[in-house]
Scaffold this motif. Structure first.
Motif, PDB file in Angstrom:
ATOM      1  N   TRP A  69     -16.378  12.622  -9.420  1.00  0.00           N
ATOM      2  CA  TRP A  69     -15.008  11.829  -9.307  1.00  0.00           C
ATOM      3  C   TRP A  69     -15.443  10.447 -10.093  1.00  0.00           C
ATOM      4  CZ3 TRP A  69     -10.297  12.677  -8.522  1.00  0.00           C
ATOM      5  CH2 TRP A  69      -9.865  13.711  -7.591  1.00  0.00           C
ATOM      6  N   LYS A  70     -16.689   9.969 -10.362  1.00  0.00           N
ATOM      7  CA  LYS A  70     -16.627   8.669 -10.919  1.00  0.00           C
ATOM      8  C   LYS A  70     -16.034   8.404 -12.014  1.00  0.00           C
ATOM      9  CE  LYS A  70     -20.935   6.329 -10.482  1.00  0.00           C
ATOM     10  NZ  LYS A  70     -22.380   6.071 -10.686  1.00  0.00           N
ATOM     11  N   GLY A  71     -15.240   7.504 -12.193  1.00  0.00           N
ATOM     12  CA  GLY A  71     -14.439   6.957 -13.575  1.00  0.00           C
ATOM     13  C   GLY A  71     -13.010   7.896 -13.806  1.00  0.00           C
ATOM     14  N   LYS A  72     -13.033   8.578 -12.657  1.00  0.00           N
ATOM     15  CA  LYS A  72     -11.707   9.500 -12.995  1.00  0.00           C
ATOM     16  C   LYS A  72     -10.564   9.041 -12.195  1.00  0.00           C
ATOM     17  CE  LYS A  72     -13.698  13.539 -14.805  1.00  0.00           C
ATOM     18  NZ  LYS A  72     -14.486  14.063 -14.163  1.00  0.00           N
ATOM     19  N   SER A  73      -9.272   9.643 -12.645  1.00  0.00           N
ATOM     20  CA  SER A  73      -8.157   9.091 -12.134  1.00  0.00           C
ATOM     21  C   SER A  73      -7.197  10.065 -11.747  1.00  0.00           C
ATOM     22  CB  SER A  73      -7.581   8.075 -13.283  1.00  0.00           C
ATOM     23  OG  SER A  73      -7.926   7.093 -13.802  1.00  0.00           O
ATOM     24  N   LEU A  74      -6.163   9.799 -10.873  1.00  0.00           N
ATOM     25  CA  LEU A  74      -5.305  10.626 -10.504  1.00  0.00           C
ATOM     26  C   LEU A  74      -3.898   9.900 -10.472  1.00  0.00           C
ATOM     27  CD1 LEU A  74      -5.285  13.650  -9.419  1.00  0.00           C
ATOM     28  CD2 LEU A  74      -5.214  12.842  -7.264  1.00  0.00           C
ATOM     29  N   GLY A  75      -3.124   9.907 -11.443  1.00  0.00           N
ATOM     30  CA  GLY A  75      -2.085   9.131 -11.664  1.00  0.00           C
ATOM     31  C   GLY A  75      -2.507   7.884 -11.913  1.00  0.00           C
ATOM     32  N   ARG A  76      -2.169   6.555 -11.247  1.00  0.00           N
ATOM     33  CA  ARG A  76      -2.768   5.451 -11.555  1.00  0.00           C
ATOM     34  C   ARG A  76      -3.682   4.806 -10.843  1.00  0.00           C
ATOM     35  NH1 ARG A  76       3.303   3.314 -12.141  1.00  0.00           N
ATOM     36  NH2 ARG A  76       3.483   4.835 -10.310  1.00  0.00           N
ATOM     37  N   ALA A  77      -4.190   5.705  -9.962  1.00  0.00           N
ATOM     38  CA  ALA A  77      -5.076   5.410  -8.958  1.00  0.00           C
ATOM     39  C   ALA A  77      -6.649   6.141  -9.543  1.00  0.00           C
ATOM     40  CB  ALA A  77      -4.905   6.122  -7.463  1.00  0.00           C
ATOM     41  N   GLY A  78      -7.434   5.343  -9.493  1.00  0.00           N
ATOM     42  CA  GLY A  78      -8.735   5.839  -9.958  1.00  0.00           C
ATOM     43  C   GLY A  78     -10.188   5.429  -8.969  1.00  0.00           C
ATOM     44  N   VAL A  79     -11.265   6.030  -9.731  1.00  0.00           N
ATOM     45  CA  VAL A  79     -12.314   5.744  -9.093  1.00  0.00           C
ATOM     46  C   VAL A  79     -13.262   4.903  -9.850  1.00  0.00           C
ATOM     47  CG1 VAL A  79     -14.538   7.040  -8.047  1.00  0.00           C
ATOM     48  CG2 VAL A  79     -12.338   8.171  -7.945  1.00  0.00           C
ATOM     49  N   HIS A  80     -13.979   3.968  -9.485  1.00  0.00           N
ATOM     50  CA  HIS A  80     -14.607   3.070 -10.258  1.00  0.00           C
ATOM     51  C   HIS A  80     -15.571   3.948 -10.850  1.00  0.00           C
ATOM     52  CE1 HIS A  80     -15.737  -0.780 -11.617  1.00  0.00           C
ATOM     53  NE2 HIS A  80     -16.917  -1.026 -10.740  1.00  0.00           N
ATOM     54  N   ASP A  81     -15.765   3.074 -12.245  1.00  0.00           N
ATOM     55  CA  ASP A  81     -16.905   3.811 -12.976  1.00  0.00           C
ATOM     56  C   ASP A  81     -18.316   3.437 -12.769  1.00  0.00           C
ATOM     57  OD1 ASP A  81     -16.670   1.324 -14.046  1.00  0.00           O
ATOM     58  OD2 ASP A  81     -15.982   2.027 -16.055  1.00  0.00           O
TER      59      ASP A  81
ATOM     60  N   ARG B  65      -5.157   1.177 -11.058  1.00  0.00           N
ATOM     61  CA  ARG B  65      -5.388   1.005 -12.557  1.00  0.00           C
ATOM     62  C   ARG B  65      -4.162   0.050 -13.211  1.00  0.00           C
ATOM     63  NH1 ARG B  65     -10.271   2.910 -13.677  1.00  0.00           N
ATOM     64  NH2 ARG B  65     -10.914   4.883 -13.126  1.00  0.00           N
ATOM     65  N   GLY B  66      -3.274  -0.172 -12.262  1.00  0.00           N
ATOM     66  CA  GLY B  66      -2.158  -0.745 -12.498  1.00  0.00           C
ATOM     67  C   GLY B  66      -0.837   0.010 -12.319  1.00  0.00           C
ATOM     68  N   GLY B  67      -0.167  -0.799 -11.460  1.00  0.00           N
ATOM     69  CA  GLY B  67       1.084  -0.379 -10.773  1.00  0.00           C
ATOM     70  C   GLY B  67       0.744   1.123  -9.896  1.00  0.00           C
ATOM     71  N   ALA B  68      -0.407   1.364  -9.319  1.00  0.00           N
ATOM     72  CA  ALA B  68      -0.436   2.557  -8.588  1.00  0.00           C
ATOM     73  C   ALA B  68       0.293   2.133  -7.194  1.00  0.00           C
ATOM     74  CB  ALA B  68      -1.861   3.064  -8.206  1.00  0.00           C
ATOM     75  N   THR B  69       1.284   3.212  -6.690  1.00  0.00           N
ATOM     76  CA  THR B  69       1.742   3.311  -5.570  1.00  0.00           C
ATOM     77  C   THR B  69       1.010   3.540  -4.503  1.00  0.00           C
ATOM     78  OG1 THR B  69       2.461   5.788  -5.786  1.00  0.00           O
ATOM     79  CG2 THR B  69       3.987   3.950  -6.847  1.00  0.00           C
ATOM     80  N   PRO B  70       1.465   3.320  -3.303  1.00  0.00           N
ATOM     81  CA  PRO B  70       0.426   3.732  -1.874  1.00  0.00           C
ATOM     82  C   PRO B  70       0.209   5.276  -1.989  1.00  0.00           C
ATOM     83  CG  PRO B  70       2.180   2.079  -1.202  1.00  0.00           C
ATOM     84  CD  PRO B  70       2.473   2.421  -2.921  1.00  0.00           C
ATOM     85  N   ASP B  71       1.272   6.037  -2.407  1.00  0.00           N
ATOM     86  CA  ASP B  71       1.355   7.168  -2.288  1.00  0.00           C
ATOM     87  C   ASP B  71       0.077   8.041  -3.252  1.00  0.00           C
ATOM     88  OD1 ASP B  71       3.178   7.499  -0.234  1.00  0.00           O
ATOM     89  OD2 ASP B  71       4.684   8.196  -1.853  1.00  0.00           O
ATOM     90  N   GLU B  72       0.028   7.115  -4.528  1.00  0.00           N
ATOM     91  CA  GLU B  72      -0.940   7.629  -5.434  1.00  0.00           C
ATOM     92  C   GLU B  72      -2.316   7.395  -4.907  1.00  0.00           C
ATOM     93  OE1 GLU B  72       0.667   7.000 -10.051  1.00  0.00           O
ATOM     94  OE2 GLU B  72       1.144   5.502  -8.652  1.00  0.00           O
ATOM     95  N   ILE B  73      -2.477   6.383  -4.187  1.00  0.00           N
ATOM     96  CA  ILE B  73      -3.819   5.983  -3.737  1.00  0.00           C
ATOM     97  C   ILE B  73      -4.231   6.793  -2.662  1.00  0.00           C
ATOM     98  CG2 ILE B  73      -5.367   4.095  -2.705  1.00  0.00           C
ATOM     99  CD1 ILE B  73      -4.427   3.055  -4.911  1.00  0.00           C
ATOM    100  N   MET B  74      -3.242   7.256  -1.836  1.00  0.00           N
ATOM    101  CA  MET B  74      -3.572   8.134  -0.641  1.00  0.00           C
ATOM    102  C   MET B  74      -3.913   9.751  -1.292  1.00  0.00           C
ATOM    103  SD  MET B  74      -1.193   7.033   2.499  1.00  0.00           S
ATOM    104  CE  MET B  74      -0.821   5.312   2.478  1.00  0.00           C
ATOM    105  N   ALA B  75      -3.191   9.882  -2.520  1.00  0.00           N
ATOM    106  CA  ALA B  75      -3.352  11.454  -2.811  1.00  0.00           C
ATOM    107  C   ALA B  75      -4.679  11.402  -3.285  1.00  0.00           C
ATOM    108  CB  ALA B  75      -2.368  11.462  -3.933  1.00  0.00           C
ATOM    109  N   LEU B  76      -5.108  10.396  -3.987  1.00  0.00           N
ATOM    110  CA  LEU B  76      -6.635  10.351  -4.687  1.00  0.00           C
ATOM    111  C   LEU B  76      -7.703  10.594  -3.334  1.00  0.00           C
ATOM    112  CD1 LEU B  76      -8.639  10.130  -6.880  1.00  0.00           C
ATOM    113  CD2 LEU B  76      -8.232   7.609  -6.661  1.00  0.00           C
TER     114      LEU B  76
END
Ligand code: EPU
Length: 320
Positions: free
Chosen positions: A265-277, A286-297
């Motif tokens: 997962w390192k450095g990967k993203s799902l939508g605008r939510a990501g895993v730090h590299d 990563r900019g404008g991620a919604t709470p749902d995007e963070i929770m999905a990740l």
């Protein structure tokens, strides 16, 4: 994404809080927050948010070896650490640069680089939100454990912390043996280090690995490090001999960052939510991620770790 609450109250003293409490509408939930650096709102908050702006650092007792400092819950945690270090006092330096405020330090039992704040807390003063009654909790009454306290469990949401008293050492014993501190402050025949050296080293290490929340939205470690039974650990070690681990009461702690990293997962993203590299334990916006995007990740990562290692990891971040 911006979220809103019905009301936001900030108070600067215990007296002001005691005046506010009876005026709060009884039919709405109340959430007391610190700086909010470990919270993830799933959307607007349908109630009232309280925030302490109680300030001040006061010396309440002195012995030959220790100083007891009573600190307002609204003080910025790292300003307090800087204050102790500038006076050559020991005990808080390994906890340098942790985001958040003094009140939350006592709720969350913040920890880093081989130290936990529970080791320097002597008492926590609080006010019960429903009755306005003052209560002082001893360290033992706070029921501290790894990232846990009574304020996150049995008494969750019931008290506003007003002051925390910390015991600092006048003759610091430095704790340099965790992780890569020694890479910055090596053992040499002539080396003698100060609490300021430790603070500077930890700030450098953190800045290297952890993104600055002001520049890239994040909540520090998103997950807690899981503790697995010794038998499960032994079986995993057969398959993953390089797996980092620490023996703790009740089993073996495995870094969640390593588990997530191994899942790719390192450095990967799902939508605008990501895993730090540079640290897979940190999720970033990563900019404008919604709470749902963070929770999905977060959910996707938990599932990967469960599938690959058979280990359940839990968020350290509080979902609201
Ligand atoms: N690791 C990886 N890949 C990664 C991240 C980590 O392989 O992407 C490995 C590292 O190489 C190391 C091990 O995992 O062998 C542990 O990593 P690290 O020393 O960075 O610490 P951590 O267990 O990931 C904990 C705290 C941090 C704290 C650091 C330093 C938790 C949940 N996190 O992280 O706390 O700063 O130790 O003491 O306990 C926080 O709570 O917000 C926080 C940042």
């Amino acid at each position: 994404m911006d979220v809103h609450a019905h009301l936001f109250y900030e108070y600067e003293s215990e007296e002001e809080l005691l005046q506010i409490l009876p005026q709060l509408p009884a039919d709405q939930p109340v959430l007391h927050i610190g700086a909010g650096s470990n919270l993830l709102f799933s959307g607007d908050y349908p109630g009232i948010i309280l925030h302490s702006a109680i300030r001040g650092i006061e010396t309440v007792a002195e012995t030959a070896d220790n100083l007891l400092l009573r600190v307002g819950a609204g003080e910025v945690w790292d300003d307090f650490v800087a204050y102790t270090v500038s006076r050559g006092l020991g005990g808080a330096e390994n906890l340098s640069l942790i985001p958040g405020e003094v009140g939350a330090s006592a709720v969350q039992n913040i920890g880093a680089y081989g130290a936990e704040v529970k080791d320097i807390i002597t008492q926590v003063e609080a006010i019960e939100l429903t009755t306005g009654q003052r209560r002082t909790f001893s360290n033992a009454e706070c029921q501290y454990a790894y990232r846990q306290s009574i304020f996150k469990n049995q008494l969750k949401g019931r008290y506003a912390i007003t002051y925390v008293t910390y015991s600092l050492c006048r003759h610091p014993v430095l704790n340099l043996d965790y992780g890569n501190i020694r890479a910055v402050l090596p053992i040499t025949p002539s080396a003698t280090y100060t609490v300021k050296d430790v603070r500077d080293a930890i700030i450098a290490i953190r800045n290297e690995k952890l993104p600055d929340p002001a520049l890239l939205g994040n909540a520090g470690s998103f997950f807690m490090n899981p503790v697995v039974p010794t038998a499960q650990f032994q079986a995993l070690l057969q398959e993953y001999p390089a797996m980092p681990h620490y023996v703790v009461p009740g089993g073996v702690k495995i870094p969640a960052g390593w588990l997530i990293d191994q899942c790719g997962w390192k450095g990967k993203s799902l939508g605008r939510a990501g895993v730090h590299d540079r640290q897979a334990l940190v999720l970033v916006n990563r900019g404008g991620a919604t709470p749902d995007e963070i929770m999905a990740l977060s959910d996707a990562i938990c599932q990967s770790v469960q599938k690959k290692f058979g280990i359940t990891i839990h968020p350290e971040v509080n979902f609201i």
